[in-house]
Design an enzyme around this catalytic site. Structure first.
Site, PDB file in Angstrom:
ATOM      1  N   GLU A   1      11.149 -87.098 -27.489  1.00  0.00           N
ATOM      2  CA  GLU A   1       9.941 -86.054 -27.586  1.00  0.00           C
ATOM      3  C   GLU A   1      10.673 -85.248 -28.450  1.00  0.00           C
ATOM      4  O   GLU A   1      11.866 -84.866 -28.367  1.00  0.00           O
ATOM      5  CB  GLU A   1      10.179 -85.443 -26.186  1.00  0.00           C
ATOM      6  CG  GLU A   1       9.523 -84.032 -26.169  1.00  0.00           C
ATOM      7  CD  GLU A   1       9.494 -83.242 -24.887  1.00  0.00           C
ATOM      8  OE1 GLU A   1       8.545 -82.622 -24.424  1.00  0.00           O
ATOM      9  OE2 GLU A   1      10.780 -83.188 -24.401  1.00  0.00           O
TER      10      GLU A   1
ATOM     11  N   GLU B   1      10.210 -76.841 -20.472  1.00  0.00           N
ATOM     12  CA  GLU B   1       9.785 -78.386 -19.889  1.00  0.00           C
ATOM     13  C   GLU B   1       9.519 -78.137 -18.589  1.00  0.00           C
ATOM     14  O   GLU B   1       9.037 -78.949 -17.848  1.00  0.00           O
ATOM     15  CB  GLU B   1      10.961 -79.191 -20.197  1.00  0.00           C
ATOM     16  CG  GLU B   1      11.061 -79.396 -21.593  1.00  0.00           C
ATOM     17  CD  GLU B   1      12.438 -80.531 -21.754  1.00  0.00           C
ATOM     18  OE1 GLU B   1      13.389 -80.395 -20.935  1.00  0.00           O
ATOM     19  OE2 GLU B   1      12.249 -81.408 -22.888  1.00  0.00           O
TER      20      GLU B   1
END
Length: 64
Positions: A52, A61
């Site tokens: 990512e 997140e």
């Protein structure tokens, strides 16, 4: 074939969540590595790497 997953994560809050999910969801083949992936040396070569590339700027997140 046996599948081994290394989840390399430097965010300590995400590490706690990942480790919890490993227990709750019985992810026996996942090893959570608390480290910056730029400085982690895998014990062997991986067949597949997923990364990512969002970074942490303006990114939460753990936000639902």
């Amino acid at each position: 074939a046996d599948v081994k997953v290394w989840a390399v994560e430097k965010n300590p809050n995400a590490v706690v969540t990942l480790r919890h999910r490993c227990v709750v969801e019985d992810w026996k083949n996942v090893e959570v590595i608390e480290k910056d992936m730029r400085f982690w040396d895998a014990p062997r070569k991986a067949d597949l790497i997923v990364s990512e590339l969002l970074g942490s700027f303006a990114d939460n997140e753990l936000s639902p």
